[in-house]
Scaffold this motif. Structure first.
Motif, PDB file in Angstrom:
ATOM      1  N   ALA A 201       0.835  -1.205   0.000  1.00 40.61           N
ATOM      2  CA  ALA A 201       0.000   0.000   0.000  1.00 40.61           C
ATOM      3  C   ALA A 201       0.871   1.256   0.000  1.00 40.61           C
ATOM      4  CB  ALA A 201      -0.929  -0.009   1.213  1.00 40.61           C
ATOM      5  N   GLU A 202       1.916   1.245   0.790  1.00 39.15           N
ATOM      6  CA  GLU A 202       2.818   2.399   0.820  1.00 39.15           C
ATOM      7  C   GLU A 202       3.495   2.603  -0.525  1.00 39.15           C
ATOM      8  OE1 GLU A 202       4.185   2.452   5.511  1.00 39.15           O
ATOM      9  OE2 GLU A 202       5.141   1.023   4.137  1.00 39.15           O
ATOM     10  N   GLN A 203       3.874   1.495  -1.177  1.00 42.48           N
ATOM     11  CA  GLN A 203       4.498   1.586  -2.488  1.00 42.48           C
ATOM     12  C   GLN A 203       3.525   2.137  -3.520  1.00 42.48           C
ATOM     13  OE1 GLN A 203       5.888  -2.162  -3.976  1.00 42.48           O
ATOM     14  NE2 GLN A 203       6.758  -1.318  -5.845  1.00 42.48           N
ATOM     15  N   LEU A 204       2.272   1.707  -3.469  1.00 47.49           N
ATOM     16  CA  LEU A 204       1.262   2.222  -4.401  1.00 47.49           C
ATOM     17  C   LEU A 204       1.140   3.741  -4.291  1.00 47.49           C
ATOM     18  CD1 LEU A 204      -1.645  -0.381  -4.031  1.00 47.49           C
ATOM     19  CD2 LEU A 204      -0.197  -0.027  -6.043  1.00 47.49           C
ATOM     20  N   LEU A 205       1.115   4.244  -3.075  1.00 43.43           N
ATOM     21  CA  LEU A 205       0.957   5.681  -2.886  1.00 43.43           C
ATOM     22  C   LEU A 205       2.202   6.443  -3.326  1.00 43.43           C
ATOM     23  CD1 LEU A 205      -0.894   5.715   0.551  1.00 43.43           C
ATOM     24  CD2 LEU A 205      -1.868   6.112  -1.716  1.00 43.43           C
ATOM     25  N   PRO A 209       0.756   8.417  -9.930  1.00 39.25           N
ATOM     26  CA  PRO A 209       1.000   9.550 -10.830  1.00 39.25           C
ATOM     27  C   PRO A 209       0.270  10.789 -10.338  1.00 39.25           C
ATOM     28  CG  PRO A 209      -0.587   8.030 -11.797  1.00 39.25           C
ATOM     29  CD  PRO A 209      -0.086   7.377 -10.541  1.00 39.25           C
ATOM     30  N   GLN A 210       0.655  11.906 -10.860  1.00 38.13           N
ATOM     31  CA  GLN A 210       0.044  13.171 -10.456  1.00 38.13           C
ATOM     32  C   GLN A 210      -1.470  13.120 -10.680  1.00 38.13           C
ATOM     33  OE1 GLN A 210       1.696  16.591 -12.393  1.00 38.13           O
ATOM     34  NE2 GLN A 210       0.551  18.056 -11.169  1.00 38.13           N
ATOM     35  N   TYR A 215      -5.569   4.115  -4.326  1.00 36.58           N
ATOM     36  CA  TYR A 215      -5.764   2.934  -5.150  1.00 36.58           C
ATOM     37  C   TYR A 215      -6.636   1.931  -4.406  1.00 36.58           C
ATOM     38  CZ  TYR A 215      -1.986   4.072  -8.455  1.00 36.58           C
ATOM     39  OH  TYR A 215      -1.200   4.659  -9.419  1.00 36.58           O
ATOM     40  N   PRO A 216      -7.631   1.348  -5.081  1.00 38.97           N
ATOM     41  CA  PRO A 216      -8.413   0.273  -4.458  1.00 38.97           C
ATOM     42  C   PRO A 216      -7.763  -1.084  -4.709  1.00 38.97           C
ATOM     43  CG  PRO A 216      -9.378   0.835  -6.561  1.00 38.97           C
ATOM     44  CD  PRO A 216      -8.181   1.731  -6.390  1.00 38.97           C
ATOM     45  N   PHE A 217      -8.016  -2.039  -3.821  1.00 44.01           N
ATOM     46  CA  PHE A 217      -7.580  -3.406  -4.071  1.00 44.01           C
ATOM     47  C   PHE A 217      -8.396  -4.372  -3.220  1.00 44.01           C
ATOM     48  CE2 PHE A 217      -4.559  -1.657  -0.949  1.00 44.01           C
ATOM     49  CZ  PHE A 217      -4.557  -2.605   0.063  1.00 44.01           C
ATOM     50  N   VAL A 218      -8.241  -5.668  -3.517  1.00 41.80           N
ATOM     51  CA  VAL A 218      -8.965  -6.738  -2.823  1.00 41.80           C
ATOM     52  C   VAL A 218      -7.987  -7.470  -1.912  1.00 41.80           C
ATOM     53  CG1 VAL A 218     -10.225  -8.913  -3.105  1.00 41.80           C
ATOM     54  CG2 VAL A 218     -10.623  -7.013  -4.688  1.00 41.80           C
ATOM     55  N   THR A 263      -8.705   0.421   0.169  1.00 44.12           N
ATOM     56  CA  THR A 263      -7.806   1.245  -0.630  1.00 44.12           C
ATOM     57  C   THR A 263      -6.478   1.332   0.099  1.00 44.12           C
ATOM     58  OG1 THR A 263      -8.252   3.393   0.403  1.00 44.12           O
ATOM     59  CG2 THR A 263      -9.800   2.650  -1.328  1.00 44.12           C
ATOM     60  N   ALA A 264      -5.466   1.816  -0.594  1.00 47.23           N
ATOM     61  CA  ALA A 264      -4.141   1.923   0.020  1.00 47.23           C
ATOM     62  C   ALA A 264      -4.186   2.792   1.269  1.00 47.23           C
ATOM     63  CB  ALA A 264      -3.143   2.473  -0.990  1.00 47.23           C
ATOM     64  N   ARG A 265      -4.851   3.942   1.156  1.00 44.78           N
ATOM     65  CA  ARG A 265      -4.907   4.845   2.319  1.00 44.78           C
ATOM     66  C   ARG A 265      -5.720   4.245   3.459  1.00 44.78           C
ATOM     67  NH1 ARG A 265      -2.634   9.627   1.455  1.00 44.78           N
ATOM     68  NH2 ARG A 265      -2.332  10.333  -0.701  1.00 44.78           N
ATOM     69  N   SER A 266      -6.826   3.640   3.130  1.00 42.11           N
ATOM     70  CA  SER A 266      -7.669   3.060   4.165  1.00 42.11           C
ATOM     71  C   SER A 266      -7.005   1.863   4.822  1.00 42.11           C
ATOM     72  CB  SER A 266      -9.028   2.664   3.587  1.00 42.11           C
ATOM     73  OG  SER A 266      -9.902   2.263   4.614  1.00 42.11           O
TER      74      SER A 266
END
Length: 353
Positions: A201-205, A209-210, A215-218, A263-266
């Motif tokens: 999740a940290e890597q996704l954030l 891109p600008q 990002y959502p994920f399962v 999501t990554a943030r959640s």
């Protein structure tokens, strides 16, 4: 979408002909509390039963815990200022354990300025404190619970059926019953998987891109707790081979399950074992109001050990522990045990009036 609504909803139940001065508000981060099983019984016992729904009702996929605290604050303020209640008692039911002690601690001394995954600076908001806290059939926190339930046998997050048989509780070669060595390796692997998802999740954030904020994920495999199949692990009156959502093996991969969509943030905010702030064991030691912990020995979700851990975390002079023998998580088919729990809650509140 409910999470974008500008209104927080609650139901208020009082007995005909009574004018109670104490509101008992039942809280959960996402469950609909408007028709909660305790509201009517609490009203019959001379209290106002209030069920809160937060902005995330029915959908925790993008939940930010600190926004839930702001929703609680808005209703506590409304109950005091607009409804005229002299006292407000917060009840953290089930997952409400993640937010009620956190709320009360921050209402007394706000310290969280930069929540994991992003969220409001709590020092900039008015959080009116409650007068007492009840933990009802509650586990100790969402990140702790999901870690206890994560399936560590899943090797690839995108391929849930690719599994490591050495740490698969559903592989009959491992049990039940499960050996102490297996449980030790299993619990460590659950924590490791939580941390792998957190790192992803940290890597996704970082790589976003600008203009892309999240990002959502399962998350596959979120009901793999060995306690559900092995009665020797933390013995209680719980039924073995069941979960809140049916047989454990099936519940593990159901489309609708705890932490399934996020999501990554959640994930960082509510599910990460290393980052989530919604942890009762972190905040209970800081509380300065009475705390009642009510648990059932037949609960298959919030285990007795969760209650004991919360009791031990609470300052001795503030903590009261109540056991409801045989009670399940929702008191389903157990109206007499539900009434017993509500009796004990009402007696405890009235003794502190």
């Amino acid at each position: 979408m409910a999470r974008l609504a500008a209104t927080v909803w609650a139901s208020e139940v009082t007995a005909e002909g009574q004018d109670p001065d104490t509101a008992v508000m039942v809280v959960h981060p996402t469950s609909n509390m408007l028709g909660h099983y305790a509201l009517g019984p609490l009203a019959e016992r001379g209290l106002a039963g209030v069920g809160l729904t937060t902005r995330y009702v029915g959908n925790d996929s993008s939940l930010i815990t600190e926004n839930v605290l702001l929703d609680i604050a808005s209703m506590v303020r409304h109950l005091r200022e607009d409804r005229g209640y002299r006292r407000v008692v917060l009840v953290g039911n089930s997952g409400g354990a993640s937010v009620v002690p956190y709320y009360q601690a921050q209402a007394t001394n706000a310290t969280v300025t930069d929540p994991p995954g992003g969220g409001p600076n709590l020092t900039e908001h008015d959080l009116p404190p409650a007068d007492a806290v009840v933990m009802l059939m509650a586990h100790s926190g969402r990140a702790r619970l999901v870690t206890e339930w994560l399936d560590p046998a899943i090797i690839d997050e995108t391929t849930p059926f690719l599994r490591d048989p050495a740490i698969d509780m559903y592989d009959e070669r491992n049990g039940p019953p499960y050996s102490a060595d297996f449980i030790e390796r299993y619990r460590a692997a659950q924590v490791a998987r939580n941390r792998r998802i957190t790192a992803w999740a940290e890597q996704l954030l970082r790589a976003a891109p600008q203009g892309v904020d999240d990002y959502p994920f399962v998350v596959h495999g979120t009901y793999a707790d060995p306690r559900s199949l092995d009665a020797a692990l933390e013995p209680s009156d719980r039924e073995i081979g069941v979960s809140l959502w049916g047989p454990p093996r099936a519940a593990n991969l159901l489309p609708a399950a705890i932490a399934r969509y996020t999501t990554a943030r959640s994930w960082l905010n509510q599910w990460s074992i290393d980052h989530a702030q919604g942890d009762s064991l972190r905040w209970l030691p800081h509380l300065e109001v009475p705390v009642l912990i009510v648990y059932g020995t037949g609960d298959t979700a919030a285990h007795p050990q969760h209650a004991l851990d919360m009791y031990e975390a609470t300052p001795d002079e503030l903590a009261t522990l109540v056991t409801i023998k045989g009670a399940g998580h929702y008191f389903q088919g157990q109206p007499e045990l539900r009434d017993e729990a509500c009796d004990r809650i009402a007696e405890w509140i009235n003794a502190r009036s």
